[in-house]
Design an enzyme around this catalytic site. Structure first.
Site, PDB file in Angstrom:
ATOM      1  N   LYS A 156       0.858  -1.181   0.000  1.00  0.00           N
ATOM      2  CA  LYS A 156       0.000   0.000   0.000  1.00  0.00           C
ATOM      3  C   LYS A 156       0.893   1.230   0.000  1.00  0.00           C
ATOM      4  CE  LYS A 156      -3.936  -2.130   2.387  1.00  0.00           C
ATOM      5  NZ  LYS A 156      -4.831  -2.078   3.575  1.00  0.00           N
ATOM      6  N   GLU A 222      11.460  -0.860 -11.739  1.00  0.00           N
ATOM      7  CA  GLU A 222      10.925  -2.217 -11.846  1.00  0.00           C
ATOM      8  C   GLU A 222       9.510  -2.218 -12.445  1.00  0.00           C
ATOM      9  OE1 GLU A 222      11.460  -4.308  -8.143  1.00  0.00           O
ATOM     10  OE2 GLU A 222      13.640  -4.055  -8.192  1.00  0.00           O
ATOM     11  N   ARG A 301      13.043 -12.177   3.552  1.00  0.00           N
ATOM     12  CA  ARG A 301      12.131 -12.598   4.616  1.00  0.00           C
ATOM     13  C   ARG A 301      12.322 -14.064   5.016  1.00  0.00           C
ATOM     14  NH1 ARG A 301       9.141  -9.233   1.194  1.00  0.00           N
ATOM     15  NH2 ARG A 301       8.421  -7.314   2.188  1.00  0.00           N
ATOM     16  N   GLU A 341      20.405  -1.433  -9.695  1.00  0.00           N
ATOM     17  CA  GLU A 341      20.086  -1.536  -8.271  1.00  0.00           C
ATOM     18  C   GLU A 341      20.371  -2.972  -7.863  1.00  0.00           C
ATOM     19  OE1 GLU A 341      16.130  -0.177  -6.785  1.00  0.00           O
ATOM     20  OE2 GLU A 341      16.087  -2.129  -5.774  1.00  0.00           O
ATOM     21  N   GLY A 347      13.195  -7.379  -0.844  1.00  0.00           N
ATOM     22  CA  GLY A 347      12.252  -7.186   0.250  1.00  0.00           C
ATOM     23  C   GLY A 347      12.836  -6.334   1.365  1.00  0.00           C
ATOM     24  N   TYR A 389      19.804  -3.382   4.162  1.00  0.00           N
ATOM     25  CA  TYR A 389      21.025  -3.598   3.371  1.00  0.00           C
ATOM     26  C   TYR A 389      21.863  -2.327   3.228  1.00  0.00           C
ATOM     27  CZ  TYR A 389      17.065  -2.806   0.122  1.00  0.00           C
ATOM     28  OH  TYR A 389      15.907  -2.374  -0.472  1.00  0.00           O
TER      29      TYR A 389
END
Length: 549
Positions: A156, A222, A301, A341, A347, A389
């Site tokens: 969202k 993306e 994850r 990238e 994630g 990261y």
């Protein structure tokens, strides 16, 4: 080892190899010198020619557009510490983009000024973030990241309005740190016929031109995930037409007609992502200066420590990169290909791993492998932004991958040489090596830098190539601040036995190598990363940079 195998290796290397062993150095880093239980790896290399030459800005960094979700956080870029750290990584590109760039709308709050009426920007020395404000922003940013991660999990995303302030702060940061700014434009602003609505981008370009800001551009992040993010489908052919429109806009500008344009920043090739890339190249290849794609090894994850040390996972980059390179070469021969990238885990990274010492194995291997395969630029996600990261922590202090990146910048040149590591069992999987000419800003022409890593819990011994056997070798060995597997989770790193940390906000520590005494082997400790610089190699390929194999 059989006699036939030994003769074969000697033939490959051009003669016998004499090797070196760091032994105990004055700072007593505690490297293993006994060789007990260690793996012996023989390195062969061709020092007569280079196989690829990357862009001088090969190792570049990103600022995730999530930083701009609340405009006040952009002031973090005025921190003296982050500017010091970024400047030390130049030359490099600085990409401002990511998932939320396609929800950002430029909303000017003051009239665009003609160039002649623009007030002089404050000098870099004058742009200092008060310590009290920096501390408050860092604390609030920690909370903001939790909100952003929740949005990511729920997919969202809210529209973000940004003003001239974001652009001004980005330009100040880029110019004062010496990086080349790339700004990611919103591609999800669409017209009724699903073509790109360029009016907001035009307004932004006009403002940047009025301020004489040196910027290159991207469009969209993306595109393969547009449906998931916003319920909008844009195929590759249409995306190529959108880029062509942007290039036309840039060509109409006196200031940006020669600026860089990069894209389509598609995810790593599989399924419909390949269709998007191919469609884009058919209609938009002529508009871009380099073709960009994104790569992550694992899902942040559900990954594990073992994944970060798995040679097969590291090798997976090869197949993906070759697929993109092949398709770009077919559609647009000679077009540069970039990792626009990239990091360890998608994630947002893997908590406790992507920001720890163990992440360095994926990072250094990606740098070595990408250059060997023929990619020209690798943009690390992320210098600062949402996720796990980072190159810096929540206090803007350097994490292990920052120090690894800094050593790479100082020691490694753009010329790539062919090298192979072989153990008694064949090609070495857990001891991985890459070879470049050394950075000529640090070493004389002809020097070589060997990048190496040991993914094993046991030490390794490396025999060095024959032609560099007789000269000086400088060692830069990175280890966690704690031994064994526990150290892989560490957020601190030792160089030749000394923990690395900033002296103050303006000063980095001396990154000095250890000169190795003559001995039988180069020693690579368990779970270590190392750069070995052969200062007197006089490698033919590094003397004659015109010769590309």
């Amino acid at each position: 080892m059989s006699l036939l195998l030994l003769l074969f290796l000697l033939r490959l290397s051009g003669g016998l190899r004499f090797t070196r062993d760091p032994g105990r150095v004055p700072s007593d880093p505690g490297w293993n010198t006994t060789g007990s239980g260690s793996q012996l790896v023989t390195v062969t290399a061709d020092l007569t020619s280079i196989i690829h030459r990357v862009d001088p800005r090969f190792l570049s960094v990103t600022i995730d557009s999530s930083l701009g979700t609340e405009e006040s956080f952009m002031y973090l870029l005025s921190s003296q510490k982050i500017r010091t750290l970024t400047k030390a990584l130049t030359p490099s590109f600085l990409r401002f983009g990511g998932t939320r760039q396609d929800f950002m709308v430029f909303t000017p709050q003051r009239k665009h000024l003609e160039t002649s009426g623009v007030a002089a920007a404050p000098s870099c020395d004058e742009v200092a973030l008060p310590s009290w404000l920096e501390d408050r922003l860092k604390k609030e940013w920690t909370t903001q990241q939790l909100i952003l991660m929740r949005e990511d999990a729920q997919r969202k995303y809210r529209k973000v309005k940004f003003t001239e302030l974001t652009v001004d702060l980005l330009n100040s940061f880029s110019s004062c740190s010496g990086t080349d700014l790339i700004f990611g434009l919103n591609a999800l602003l669409r017209t009724d016929d699903n073509s790109w609505n360029s009016s907001n981008a035009r307004s932004l370009l006009q403002y940047c031109e009025s301020r004489r800001y040196a910027v290159s551009w991207e469009l969209g992040n993306e595109p393969n995930s547009f449906v998931k993010k916003a319920g909008i489908r844009v195929d590759g052919h249409q995306l190529g037409k959108d880029f062509t429109r942007l290039r036309e806009m840039m060509s109409e500008s006196k200031f940006y007609h020669g600026a860089g344009l990069y894209g389509p920043d598609v995810g790593q090739p599989r399924d419909h992502r390949i269709d998007i890339l191919e469609g884009f190249l058919q209609s938009g290849a002529d508009a871009i200066d380099a073709c960009t794609w994104h790569h992550y090894y694992v899902n942040g994850r559900d990954t594990s420590l073992e994944d970060f040390l798995d040679p097969e996972i590291l090798d997976s980059l090869t197949l993906k990169a070759k697929e993109v390179l092949r398709r770009v070469k077919t559609a647009s021969p000679g077009k540069a290909v970039w990792l626009g990238e990239t990091s360890s885990a998608y994630g947002g990274g893997a908590v406790g791993l992507s920001d720890a010492f163990v992440a360095g194995f994926m990072w250094l291997d990606k740098l070595g492998l990408a250059a060997t395969l023929g990619l020209d630029v690798v943009m690390r996600q992320v210098l600062i932004g949402s996720g796990s990261y980072h190159l810096v922590d929540d206090n803007l202090d350097p994490l292990p991958d920052y120090w690894l990146s800094l050593l790479y910048k100082r020691l490694v040149g753009p010329e790539v040489l062919k090298i192979e590591a072989v153990s008694a069992l064949g090609r070495s999987k857990r001891v991985r090596v890459y070879l470049h000419c050394s950075n000529t800003k640090s070493y004389s022409s002809g020097a070589l830098t060997l990048m190496s890593m040991n993914l094993s819990k046991k030490p390794a011994q490396i025999s060095a190539p024959a032609l560099v056997s007789s000269g000086t070798v400088e060692a830069f060995v990175l280890q966690a601040d704690r031994p064994g597997e526990e150290g892989l989770y560490s957020r601190s790193v030792k160089l030749n036995g000394d923990v690395l940390e900033m002296v103050d906000d303006k000063t980095l520590p001396d990154l000095k190598g250890v000169r190795l005494p003559p001995a039988d082997h180069l020693q690579l400790p368990a779970y270590s990363l190392a750069f070995f610089v052969f200062t007197d190699a006089r490698a033919a390929a590094c003397h004659d940079h015109r010769h590309l194999r």
